[in-house]
Design a protein around this motif. Structure first.
Motif, PDB file in Angstrom:
ATOM      1  N   ASP A 187      28.330  24.377 -42.326  1.00 41.46           N
ATOM      2  CA  ASP A 187      28.417  25.557 -43.179  1.00 41.46           C
ATOM      3  C   ASP A 187      28.827  26.752 -42.325  1.00 41.46           C
ATOM      4  O   ASP A 187      28.653  26.752 -41.099  1.00 41.46           O
ATOM      5  N   VAL A 188      29.380  27.779 -42.987  1.00 40.87           N
ATOM      6  CA  VAL A 188      29.882  28.955 -42.278  1.00 40.87           C
ATOM      7  C   VAL A 188      29.383  30.216 -42.986  1.00 40.87           C
ATOM      8  O   VAL A 188      29.425  30.310 -44.215  1.00 40.87           O
ATOM      9  N   LEU A 189      28.907  31.179 -42.181  1.00 39.09           N
ATOM     10  CA  LEU A 189      28.559  32.499 -42.697  1.00 39.09           C
ATOM     11  C   LEU A 189      29.840  33.322 -42.774  1.00 39.09           C
ATOM     12  O   LEU A 189      30.557  33.430 -41.777  1.00 39.09           O
ATOM     13  N   VAL A 190      30.110  33.910 -43.935  1.00 38.31           N
ATOM     14  CA  VAL A 190      31.218  34.860 -44.070  1.00 38.31           C
ATOM     15  C   VAL A 190      30.572  36.241 -44.003  1.00 38.31           C
ATOM     16  O   VAL A 190      29.844  36.641 -44.911  1.00 38.31           O
ATOM     17  N   VAL A 191      30.813  36.942 -42.891  1.00 40.61           N
ATOM     18  CA  VAL A 191      30.146  38.211 -42.610  1.00 40.61           C
ATOM     19  C   VAL A 191      31.165  39.342 -42.688  1.00 40.61           C
ATOM     20  O   VAL A 191      32.236  39.261 -42.092  1.00 40.61           O
ATOM     21  N   ARG A 192      30.818  40.401 -43.434  1.00 39.49           N
ATOM     22  CA  ARG A 192      31.746  41.534 -43.620  1.00 39.49           C
ATOM     23  C   ARG A 192      31.069  42.857 -43.306  1.00 39.49           C
ATOM     24  O   ARG A 192      29.885  43.035 -43.582  1.00 39.49           O
ATOM     25  N   GLY A 193      31.881  43.796 -42.803  1.00 41.27           N
ATOM     26  CA  GLY A 193      31.401  45.163 -42.568  1.00 41.27           C
ATOM     27  C   GLY A 193      31.052  45.389 -41.121  1.00 41.27           C
ATOM     28  O   GLY A 193      31.757  44.938 -40.221  1.00 41.27           O
ATOM     29  N   GLY A 194      29.947  46.084 -40.915  1.00 38.58           N
ATOM     30  CA  GLY A 194      29.463  46.320 -39.563  1.00 38.58           C
ATOM     31  C   GLY A 194      30.190  47.433 -38.850  1.00 38.58           C
ATOM     32  O   GLY A 194      30.917  48.224 -39.456  1.00 38.58           O
ATOM     33  N   ASP A 195      29.983  47.469 -37.534  1.00 32.86           N
ATOM     34  CA  ASP A 195      30.541  48.543 -36.704  1.00 32.86           C
ATOM     35  C   ASP A 195      32.057  48.635 -36.793  1.00 32.86           C
ATOM     36  O   ASP A 195      32.630  49.718 -36.810  1.00 32.86           O
ATOM     37  N   ASP A 196      32.737  47.485 -36.839  1.00 30.00           N
ATOM     38  CA  ASP A 196      34.203  47.503 -36.817  1.00 30.00           C
ATOM     39  C   ASP A 196      34.846  47.131 -38.161  1.00 30.00           C
ATOM     40  O   ASP A 196      36.060  46.961 -38.239  1.00 30.00           O
ATOM     41  N   LYS A 197      34.047  46.987 -39.205  1.00 30.30           N
ATOM     42  CA  LYS A 197      34.543  46.735 -40.582  1.00 30.30           C
ATOM     43  C   LYS A 197      35.362  45.449 -40.711  1.00 30.30           C
ATOM     44  O   LYS A 197      36.208  45.341 -41.575  1.00 30.30           O
ATOM     45  N   ARG A 198      35.137  44.468 -39.832  1.00 31.26           N
ATOM     46  CA  ARG A 198      35.888  43.214 -39.862  1.00 31.26           C
ATOM     47  C   ARG A 198      35.169  42.155 -40.679  1.00 31.26           C
ATOM     48  O   ARG A 198      33.979  42.269 -40.938  1.00 31.26           O
ATOM     49  N   GLU A 199      35.910  41.117 -41.012  1.00 32.25           N
ATOM     50  CA  GLU A 199      35.306  39.922 -41.584  1.00 32.25           C
ATOM     51  C   GLU A 199      35.256  38.871 -40.487  1.00 32.25           C
ATOM     52  O   GLU A 199      36.238  38.661 -39.780  1.00 32.25           O
ATOM     53  N   ARG A 200      34.103  38.233 -40.356  1.00 34.50           N
ATOM     54  CA  ARG A 200      33.925  37.181 -39.352  1.00 34.50           C
ATOM     55  C   ARG A 200      33.447  35.906 -40.027  1.00 34.50           C
ATOM     56  O   ARG A 200      32.664  35.960 -40.970  1.00 34.50           O
ATOM     57  N   LEU A 201      33.899  34.785 -39.505  1.00 38.06           N
ATOM     58  CA  LEU A 201      33.439  33.477 -39.942  1.00 38.06           C
ATOM     59  C   LEU A 201      32.613  32.912 -38.798  1.00 38.06           C
ATOM     60  O   LEU A 201      33.153  32.609 -37.731  1.00 38.06           O
ATOM     61  N   ILE A 202      31.302  32.788 -39.018  1.00 31.61           N
ATOM     62  CA  ILE A 202      30.395  32.342 -37.964  1.00 31.61           C
ATOM     63  C   ILE A 202      29.797  31.000 -38.370  1.00 31.61           C
ATOM     64  O   ILE A 202      29.153  30.903 -39.425  1.00 31.61           O
ATOM     65  N   PRO A 203      30.007  29.966 -37.571  1.00 32.80           N
ATOM     66  CA  PRO A 203      29.445  28.648 -37.904  1.00 32.80           C
ATOM     67  C   PRO A 203      27.920  28.731 -38.012  1.00 32.80           C
ATOM     68  O   PRO A 203      27.262  29.323 -37.157  1.00 32.80           O
ATOM     69  N   TYR A 204      27.391  28.151 -39.077  1.00 28.14           N
ATOM     70  CA  TYR A 204      25.944  28.121 -39.260  1.00 28.14           C
ATOM     71  C   TYR A 204      25.393  26.926 -38.483  1.00 28.14           C
ATOM     72  O   TYR A 204      25.209  25.838 -39.009  1.00 28.14           O
ATOM     73  N   LEU A 205      25.180  27.168 -37.197  1.00 22.23           N
ATOM     74  CA  LEU A 205      24.663  26.139 -36.294  1.00 22.23           C
ATOM     75  C   LEU A 205      23.439  26.709 -35.583  1.00 22.23           C
ATOM     76  O   LEU A 205      23.557  27.345 -34.527  1.00 22.23           O
ATOM     77  N   PRO A 206      22.241  26.513 -36.185  1.00 15.81           N
ATOM     78  CA  PRO A 206      21.020  27.007 -35.534  1.00 15.81           C
ATOM     79  C   PRO A 206      20.895  26.436 -34.124  1.00 15.81           C
ATOM     80  O   PRO A 206      21.300  25.314 -33.857  1.00 15.81           O
ATOM     81  N   ASP A 207      20.334  27.234 -33.249  1.00 14.56           N
ATOM     82  CA  ASP A 207      20.141  26.896 -31.836  1.00 14.56           C
ATOM     83  C   ASP A 207      21.444  26.851 -31.050  1.00 14.56           C
ATOM     84  O   ASP A 207      21.421  26.614 -29.853  1.00 14.56           O
TER      85      ASP A 207
END
Length: 179
Positions: free
Chosen positions: A138-158
């Motif tokens: 699974d992947v987190l689709v993250v938007r906004g933040g300091d630089d207003k970008r969209e990031r795709l972060i793999p949901y891999l705990p640890d």
């Protein structure tokens, strides 16, 4: 179907009615549950309509090919069933099964703030806009933040997901801000 004042905060979207199947009121359903037929364990569904959420009672359902088909109680006509198509399906949040320690439903992660502590720095990436399934993970689709970008972060705990604090509303990740 009856129109209800069911609060959307008390509902979790678990699938979508896609199209009609046959002439006796059956419809095809795309399930977001894993495995897909877990959606059938909920006899009472809520369907998003133009006036809000409407209660829907399922009296039969089964796997069919690569998907699911269901029959709505009292609906035996293809034309009536067609009115249900292309609408989201939700169930009451309190009917969702309890998860084990460290397990989360997607709806619990959506809207959480994502902070990266990459190489000792702290970067605000914004919030989880949605989750998506890629097959590998699974992947987190993250938007906004300091630089207003969209990031795709793999949901891999640890590996990339360091901590999830539902009470604080924060996911801490180990992710390079350059990506």
């Amino acid at each position: 179907m009856t129109n209800s004042g069911e609060n959307s905060d008390q509902l979790v979207t678990v699938g979508r009615v896609t199209t009609v199947y046959g002439v006796r009121g059956w419809v095809k359903v795309h399930s977001y549950t894993e495995p897909m037929d877990n959606i059938l364990q909920f006899p009472k569904w809520w369907l998003r309509g133009p006036k809000g959420w409407e209660a829907l009672e399922i009296d039969a359902g089964k796997r069919h090919g690569k998907g699911l088909i269901v029959h709505v109680k009292g609906m035996d006509d293809r034309d009536l069933a067609a009115q249900l198509c292309q609408r989201d399906i939700a169930v009451a949040r309190d009917l969702m099964p309890e998860l084990g320690q460290g397990e989360y439903y997607w709806h619990q992660l959506e809207g959480l703030r994502v902070i990266s502590r990459f190489n000792g720095g702290e970067h605000d990436f914004g919030v989880v806009a949605r989750m998506m399934e890629t097959g590998a993970n699974d992947v987190l689709v993250v938007r906004g933040g300091d630089d207003k970008r969209e990031r795709l972060i793999p949901y891999l705990p640890d590996q990339f997901i360091a901590d999830i604090d539902l009470e604080a509303g924060v996911i801490t990740v180990d992710w390079d801000p350059a990506f």
